[in-house]
Every structure is written in structure tokens, then in C-alpha cells.
Design a protein around this motif. Structure first.
Motif, PDB file in Angstrom:
ATOM      1  N   ALA A 111       0.861  -1.189   0.000  1.00 49.11           N
ATOM      2  CA  ALA A 111       0.000   0.000   0.000  1.00 49.11           C
ATOM      3  C   ALA A 111       0.897   1.240   0.000  1.00 49.11           C
ATOM      4  N   VAL A 112       0.654   2.148  -0.928  1.00 45.83           N
ATOM      5  CA  VAL A 112       1.316   3.456  -0.887  1.00 45.83           C
ATOM      6  C   VAL A 112       0.224   4.490  -0.647  1.00 45.83           C
ATOM      7  N   LEU A 113       0.321   5.170   0.485  1.00 49.48           N
ATOM      8  CA  LEU A 113      -0.690   6.153   0.885  1.00 49.48           C
ATOM      9  C   LEU A 113      -0.128   7.543   0.592  1.00 49.48           C
ATOM     10  N   ILE A 114      -0.935   8.402  -0.018  1.00 51.40           N
ATOM     11  CA  ILE A 114      -0.442   9.747  -0.347  1.00 51.40           C
ATOM     12  C   ILE A 114      -1.419  10.777   0.216  1.00 51.40           C
ATOM     13  N   ALA A 115      -0.890  11.651   1.088  1.00 52.22           N
ATOM     14  CA  ALA A 115      -1.756  12.684   1.681  1.00 52.22           C
ATOM     15  C   ALA A 115      -1.048  14.021   1.682  1.00 52.22           C
ATOM     16  N   GLY A 116      -1.840  15.069   1.544  1.00 53.72           N
ATOM     17  CA  GLY A 116      -1.332  16.416   1.755  1.00 53.72           C
ATOM     18  C   GLY A 116      -2.081  16.978   2.948  1.00 53.72           C
ATOM     19  N   SER A 144       2.814  15.115   2.415  1.00 58.55           N
ATOM     20  CA  SER A 144       3.258  16.425   1.951  1.00 58.55           C
ATOM     21  C   SER A 144       2.629  17.552   2.784  1.00 58.55           C
ATOM     22  N   ASN A 145       3.511  18.440   3.265  1.00 60.25           N
ATOM     23  CA  ASN A 145       3.062  19.612   4.026  1.00 60.25           C
ATOM     24  C   ASN A 145       4.015  20.757   3.722  1.00 60.25           C
ATOM     25  N   ARG A 146       3.576  21.980   4.005  1.00 62.02           N
ATOM     26  CA  ARG A 146       4.478  23.109   3.752  1.00 62.02           C
ATOM     27  C   ARG A 146       5.691  23.055   4.682  1.00 62.02           C
ATOM     28  N   ASN A 147       5.441  22.757   5.958  1.00 59.34           N
ATOM     29  CA  ASN A 147       6.542  22.665   6.930  1.00 59.34           C
ATOM     30  C   ASN A 147       6.100  21.767   8.093  1.00 59.34           C
ATOM     31  N   MET A 173       8.472  18.315   2.869  1.00 54.46           N
ATOM     32  CA  MET A 173       8.163  19.672   3.325  1.00 54.46           C
ATOM     33  C   MET A 173       8.329  20.613   2.130  1.00 54.46           C
ATOM     34  N   THR A 174       7.195  21.042   1.589  1.00 58.49           N
ATOM     35  CA  THR A 174       7.240  21.687   0.264  1.00 58.49           C
ATOM     36  C   THR A 174       7.884  23.076   0.296  1.00 58.49           C
ATOM     37  N   ASP A 175       7.868  23.768   1.455  1.00 55.79           N
ATOM     38  CA  ASP A 175       8.530  25.085   1.524  1.00 55.79           C
ATOM     39  C   ASP A 175      10.008  24.958   1.154  1.00 55.79           C
ATOM     40  N   HIS A 179       7.164  20.619  -4.396  1.00 51.43           N
ATOM     41  CA  HIS A 179       6.017  19.717  -4.369  1.00 51.43           C
ATOM     42  C   HIS A 179       6.410  18.262  -4.634  1.00 51.43           C
ATOM     43  N   VAL A 180       5.543  17.364  -4.211  1.00 53.59           N
ATOM     44  CA  VAL A 180       5.730  15.943  -4.528  1.00 53.59           C
ATOM     45  C   VAL A 180       5.668  15.802  -6.048  1.00 53.59           C
ATOM     46  N   ASP A 181       6.653  15.120  -6.607  1.00 53.20           N
ATOM     47  CA  ASP A 181       6.628  14.874  -8.057  1.00 53.20           C
ATOM     48  C   ASP A 181       6.732  13.363  -8.310  1.00 53.20           C
TER      49      ASP A 181
END
Ligand code: FAD
Length: 231
Positions: A111-116, A144-147, A173-175, A179-181
């Protein structure tokens, strides 16, 4: 549809601008990890022209007996200001549980779970439940989160990664990192075969993640979605 009257037992901050709310449940309330409920506030102090209820994924695990926890971004809407201010002990009507966003049964399938951000809520329940039941499924979470400050439940997830040899946490941490690519998904997931991908969050985020998976030639049959409409 089953509905219940549950008192608010506790509430606390779980990240910057994000709060968790805990209800005390009765013994006849059961759910599966990944499901959601509809929360109706009674005697809300603030009202607007929108509905007096919201859907929230259950973020506690079915192993947490006697409680039901949800978490949300405090957007300042009338509903959420009321939710933050009603006295502890206030009864809410809870409808549900609804939905079928649970972990697949086959333990040989990854399982690969992807959340922002707040999309973590049903995945927290799935990961906590899998850890507590010592499920053999290999689970990777791309989160994925900003920080760090704005990432709900990050400490819990780090704890379950230490406790559960089958769970891998891949925070982004997208800051600082962008972003997730597709490349990050590929590196985090390892072999992409024999894997089910679970995506949760606001519509735009879920659509963007599905597009990245398509770039990686993942079949739609291997993708499952939970969309938080209303954001
Ligand atoms: C299955 C599911 C699970 C969810 N789980 C969570 C969760 O765990 N945590 C969380 O924070 N949120 C979750 N949400 C979203 C949540 O229900 C709210 O919509 C969201 O939190 C925004 O509420 P608000 O009061 O901040 O915004 P507001 O804009 O004040 O209100 C949103 C409300 O406006 C209406 N609305 C506005 N735009 C739309 C739209 N595009 N589609 C449908 N209705 C719309 C709806 O009445 C909605 O309830 C979930 C949604 C769904 C469908």
C-alpha cells in the motif's frame, strides 16, 4: 442511517491551525479504519448560510475503545468557530460511519498512501490500526506539508514508523523541498508493481497526485481516492 448523540470529550491543537476533536462513544458504535462520519453541531453559537454539519474522516483507530476522533483545519467558518468554542460535554449528533476507504485485504500487496496536510486523517486511522493489529502489509506514506509545524500528527507517525517494521514514512516539506513529483513517488514507493495507491485530500490535490501516477503508468484500477469536497 444510524445516528448517535455523543458528548465532546476533548479538543486540542495537532498542528498550526489544525485541531482534533474527541467524542465519547457508546459501545454500539463501531467503524472500520478509513471511514468517515457526519458531525451535526447542536446549539452552535455561530451560524452562516451553509449547512450545520460537516463530513469528517475518523482519525482515531477502531482499537481506541470508547472514543471517536476527527481533525480539521480551522478555516474560520461558522461551523468550525462553533466547534472550537462549544463547552466540553456538549452533545453532537454523529451520523455514520460511511465509506469504504479501507486498506485492501491481501497482505502480499503493498500500500502506498499519499496525503497532503489534513488529508492525513483517514490514513492515520489506517496506519494506527495496522500497527496495533500487527498487520503484515507493507505500507508507505508519502506525506506532503508546507513545513513541520503545519503537519498534523507527524510525531505519531514517526512513532509508528519506529514501532512497525512494515511502515515507512516519507515526509515532504514543500517550503524547502518543492512539491511531490513523480520522481519522489517512485523513490519512496520502490517497485511500483503489485501496489495499491491511496490518495486523500482536497479535490485539486487528489487530481494532481492521480496525474503523477498516470505519468508513472500506474493503472486506474490500482488507485483509490477519498476526496474532501468543501475545501
Ligand atoms: C468523505 C469526506 C471526508 C472529509 N474528511 C475531512 C477531515 O477529516 N477533515 C477536514 O478538515 N475536512 C474533511 N472533509 C471536508 C469537510 O467536510 C469540510 O467541507 C471542510 O472541512 C471545509 O469546511 P469549512 O467549514 O472549513 O468550510 P466552508 O466553506 O464554510 O464550508 C464548506 C461547506 O460548504 C459547502 N461546500 C462548499 N464548497 C463545496 C463543494 N465544492 N462541494 C460540496 N460542498 C461544498 C458544503 O456545505 C460544505 O460542508 C471531508 C469531506 C468529505 C466528503
Amino acid at each position: 442511517m444510524p445516528d448517535y448523540d455523543f458528548p465532546l470529550k476533548d479538543r486540542f491543537e495537532v498542528a498550526e491551525g489544525t485541531m482534533a476533536f474527541v467524542f465519547e462513544t457508546s459501545s454500539d458504535f463501531t467503524f472500520r479504519a478509513g471511514q468517515y462520519v457526519e458531525v451535526f453541531l447542536k446549539n452552535a453559537p455561530y451560524k452562516d448560510e451553509k449547512k450545520d454539519h460537516r463530513d469528517f474522516s475518523i482519525t482515531s483507530s477502531p482499537q481506541d475503545k470508547g472514543i471517536l476522533m476527527v481533525a480539521t483545519r480551522m478555516t474560520g467558518s461558522a461551523f468550525k468557530r462553533s466547534f472550537a468554542e462549544v463547552p466540553i460535554g456538549t452533545i453532537s449528533k454523529i451520523e455514520g460511519p460511511f465509506g469504504d476507504f479501507g486498506l485492501h485485504e491481501n497482505p502480499n500487496r503493498k500500500a502506498v498512501l499519499i496525503a497532503g496536510g489534513i488529508g492525513i486523517t483517514p490514513l492515520r486511522s489506517i496506519i494506527k490500526d495496522a500497527t496495533e493489529r500487527k498487520l503484515p502489509h507493507k505500507i508507505t506514506l508519502i506525506y506532503s506539508n508546507r513545513n513541520k509545524e503545519g503537519a498534523p500528527f507527524l510525531k505519531d507517525l514517526e512513532g509508528w514508523e519506529r514501532e512497525n517494521p512494515n511502515f515507512k514514512l516519507c515526509p515532504r516539506m514543500t517550503d524547502k523541498e518543492g512539491h511531490v513529483d513523480a520522481d519522489f513517488i517512485k523513490k519512496s514507493s520502490g517497485d511500483l508493481a503489485n501496489t495499491t495507491f491511496y490518495m486523500v485530500g482536497p479535490l485539486g490535490m487528489v487530481a494532481a497526485m492521480a496525474k503523477l501516477l498516470e505519468e508513472l503508468k500506474i493503472s486506474r484500477d490500482d488507485m483509490r481516492f477519498e476526496e474532501f469536497s468543501g475545501y
